[in-house]
Structure formats: structure tokens, C-alpha cells
Design an enzyme around this catalytic site. Sequence first.
Site, mmCIF file in Angstrom:
data_model
loop_
_atom_site.group_PDB
_atom_site.id
_atom_site.type_symbol
_atom_site.label_atom_id
_atom_site.label_comp_id
_atom_site.label_asym_id
_atom_site.label_seq_id
_atom_site.Cartn_x
_atom_site.Cartn_y
_atom_site.Cartn_z
ATOM 1 N N SER A 142 24.106 -63.591 -66.870
ATOM 2 C CA SER A 142 24.985 -62.921 -67.850
ATOM 3 C C SER A 142 24.952 -63.756 -69.126
ATOM 4 O O SER A 142 24.544 -64.927 -69.088
ATOM 5 C CB SER A 142 26.412 -62.902 -67.285
ATOM 6 N N TYR A 155 33.554 -66.832 -62.895
ATOM 7 C CA TYR A 155 32.369 -66.043 -63.285
ATOM 8 C C TYR A 155 31.418 -66.902 -64.110
ATOM 9 O O TYR A 155 30.207 -66.935 -63.862
ATOM 10 C CB TYR A 155 32.834 -64.809 -64.066
HETATM 11 P P1 NAD Z 1 28.760 -52.828 -60.428
HETATM 12 O O1 NAD Z 1 30.189 -53.088 -60.080
HETATM 13 O O2 NAD Z 1 28.378 -51.525 -61.022
HETATM 14 O O3 NAD Z 1 27.841 -53.061 -59.121
HETATM 15 C C1 NAD Z 1 28.038 -54.158 -58.286
HETATM 16 C C2 NAD Z 1 27.126 -54.059 -57.080
HETATM 17 O O4 NAD Z 1 27.314 -55.259 -56.305
HETATM 18 C C3 NAD Z 1 27.428 -52.876 -56.164
HETATM 19 O O5 NAD Z 1 26.225 -52.342 -55.675
HETATM 20 C C4 NAD Z 1 28.184 -53.501 -54.997
HETATM 21 O O6 NAD Z 1 27.969 -52.860 -53.757
HETATM 22 C C5 NAD Z 1 27.574 -54.885 -54.960
HETATM 23 N N1 NAD Z 1 28.467 -55.864 -54.352
HETATM 24 C C6 NAD Z 1 29.661 -56.304 -54.816
HETATM 25 N N2 NAD Z 1 30.209 -57.173 -53.942
HETATM 26 C C7 NAD Z 1 29.335 -57.288 -52.920
HETATM 27 C C8 NAD Z 1 29.338 -58.018 -51.699
HETATM 28 N N3 NAD Z 1 30.353 -58.802 -51.328
HETATM 29 N N4 NAD Z 1 28.277 -57.890 -50.878
HETATM 30 C C9 NAD Z 1 27.265 -57.078 -51.209
HETATM 31 N N5 NAD Z 1 27.190 -56.364 -52.342
HETATM 32 C C10 NAD Z 1 28.231 -56.467 -53.177
HETATM 33 O O7 NAD Z 1 28.365 -54.044 -61.369
HETATM 34 P P2 NAD Z 1 27.243 -54.226 -62.523
HETATM 35 O O8 NAD Z 1 27.920 -54.239 -63.824
HETATM 36 O O9 NAD Z 1 26.085 -53.337 -62.301
HETATM 37 O O10 NAD Z 1 26.839 -55.745 -62.232
HETATM 38 C C11 NAD Z 1 25.604 -56.120 -61.641
HETATM 39 C C12 NAD Z 1 25.326 -57.561 -62.028
HETATM 40 O O11 NAD Z 1 25.183 -57.653 -63.439
HETATM 41 C C13 NAD Z 1 26.445 -58.535 -61.651
HETATM 42 O O12 NAD Z 1 25.898 -59.736 -61.165
HETATM 43 C C14 NAD Z 1 27.155 -58.768 -62.963
HETATM 44 O O13 NAD Z 1 27.787 -60.021 -63.001
HETATM 45 C C15 NAD Z 1 25.984 -58.697 -63.923
HETATM 46 N N6 NAD Z 1 26.373 -58.421 -65.318
HETATM 47 C C16 NAD Z 1 27.059 -57.273 -65.636
HETATM 48 C C17 NAD Z 1 27.407 -57.044 -66.970
HETATM 49 C C18 NAD Z 1 28.158 -55.817 -67.403
HETATM 50 O O14 NAD Z 1 28.596 -55.767 -68.584
HETATM 51 N N7 NAD Z 1 28.308 -54.796 -66.568
HETATM 52 C C19 NAD Z 1 27.073 -57.991 -67.943
HETATM 53 C C20 NAD Z 1 26.386 -59.146 -67.573
HETATM 54 C C21 NAD Z 1 26.042 -59.339 -66.251
#
Ligand code: NAD
Length: 260
Positions: A142, A155
Site C-alpha cells: 500500500s 496497517y
Molecule cells: P476487499 O475488502 O475488497 O477484499 C479483501 C479480500 O481479503 C477478500 O477476498 C477477503 O475474503 C480476503 N480476506 C480478508 N480477511 C481474510 C482472512 N482472514 N483470510 C482469508 N482471506 C481474507 O479489500 P481490497 O481493497 O481489495 O484490498 C486488497 C488488498 O489491497 C489488501 O491487502 C489491502 O490492504 C490492499 N490495499 C487496498 C487499498 C484500497 O484503497 N482499497 C489501497 C492500498 C492497498
Amino acid sequence: MSVRKLALITGSTSGIGLAIAEVFALHGIEVILHGLEPVDQGEAIAERFDNEFGHRPHYFQCDISEPLAIERLMEQVSVEVGKPTVIVNNAGIQFTAPVQEFPPHKWDQIIAINLSAAFHITRLALPGMLEQGWGRIINISSVHGLVASPNKAAYCAAKHGLVGFTRVTAMETADKGITANCICPGWADTPLLVDQLNNFAKENNTSFEEAKRGLINAKAPYPEFVAPSEIGELALFLCSDAARAITGTAMPIDGGWTAH
Ligand code: NAD
């Protein structure tokens, strides 16, 4: 001998992980879906992939906060599908609070899911990649792996840790046909942001839609969310032969957030 590109993408039932899986499937990389959601939900996504991309992925439900569960997952994947040559450590959660109010169990959970799971999956996948002499490890960090924001202690610690872990992995594997990189997204419009958007709307007395605009304006000069599919395209490039010398990096895709 051409290598079988078989990609395990954690957290691929939603948001960024799902978009990476779609881009990979569209470009002929075999995908293994994973998430916390029940099997019928994962199977529904697999069915859609079959219709759209002509490839029905396996879906594995597994809580990756548990190292033993990860060991069982990796064994099951290896027996039922094969040894992945591409790993995308994407699953992650968020929780915000000031340090002195941060619940210790939330700290432990975020470190387990956002950082330690990537270590366990990588350590268990590396032997298969070393056998093949080819592999790609893509860790979804991130902007918070590079800079800080208030209220995101766990985080930021996990995402900074992921950058460090990725650099070590890259150094250990660079001469073995394997690359390890972090992608560092800024705001992407996914379910992960819902709580933060609700908090922003409440604190600023605005609507959910105005909160989206507010979050973007607070951090990045580029006036839009990063599209999850754009993160997918970057991950796809990292899987290409042209990217074989790109390793140990932490690549922002953040609309200029970390430029200032
Ligand atoms: P999201 O909430 O849409 O998806 C999260 C996914 O992680 C889901 O498929 C869920 O099943 C899985 N998950 C959560 N807890 C789990 C567990 N205990 N065991 C197994 N699977 C688990 O989130 P997203 O925004 O798509 O985030 C994906 C990645 O991108 C994350 O690592 C997040 O930190 C990173 N990220 C997101 C953003 C943003 O703005 N959305 C920005 C930077 C980084």
C-alpha cells in the site's frame, strides 16, 4: 520447456484481488481463487470466470490468519491443482484507531493477515518455484508501506513490514528466475474502504459520495480512485518475461500520493 503460469491470488473474491484474477484469466494465466467467503460464493465467481474467460478456477476458502490453516491450504492447492508459480499475497483488512485506543487483538489480526500470511504462503510456495526455476511473488502492500497516516498503526506496520520482507525474498531469489515485488496502491474503490468512508462522512457531515471525493482530495493530486483493474494490469506486467529484472521493488500506483 515452457513454465505453467499458475497463480494463487489470496483474497480474490473481492476488490483488488478479484480484479487481478480477472486480468490474469483474460490473458491466459491459470488462476486459483481464494477468500474467506463460503464455498458457494467462490464457486459462483468460478462459474462466471468459466463463462467469461473459458477457464474455471478452483476456489479455496481459508482463514489465513492461522498458520496451520495456510499449511493445509497450500497442501490442498498442490494436490488438487498444482504448485503455484505465481503468488499474489493480496488478502488484507483494515482497522483505524489512535495507538492508545488500538485494540491489541485487532493489531494481532492485522499483522497475521496483512503480513505473516504472506511469509507463510511464500515460504511454502518457494520450493515449487525453485524446482521450476521460475516464479513471481507479488505482494500487495500500500502507500502505507511507504508513508504513514494517523490511526493506521497496525496497517502501516504490516505494510511497511511487507516491503522489507519482499526485499529480502528478492535478494535470496534474484539469481533463480524468481522475482519478488510489492505493489503499493493508493485509494482504490473497494469494500475495504467502506468503514473509512462512513467515518469521513460522519466527521465531515457529508454524503458517502462526497466522502469519496474528500478522501481523494486529502491525499493525492490525481483526482480519481485507482481502478482495481489497473493494479491487475501492473501485476500482469510483473508476470511477463520483460519484467524479469524487476525485483525487490515497492511500486506505487497511487495518483502521486507519495510524490510529496
Ligand atoms: P476487499 O475488502 O475488497 O477484499 C479483501 C479480500 O481479503 C477478500 O477476498 C477477503 O475474503 C480476503 N480476506 C480478508 N480477511 C481474510 C482472512 N482472514 N483470510 C482469508 N482471506 C481474507 O479489500 P481490497 O481493497 O481489495 O484490498 C486488497 C488488498 O489491497 C489488501 O491487502 C489491502 O490492504 C490492499 N490495499 C487496498 C487499498 C484500497 O484503497 N482499497 C489501497 C492500498 C492497498
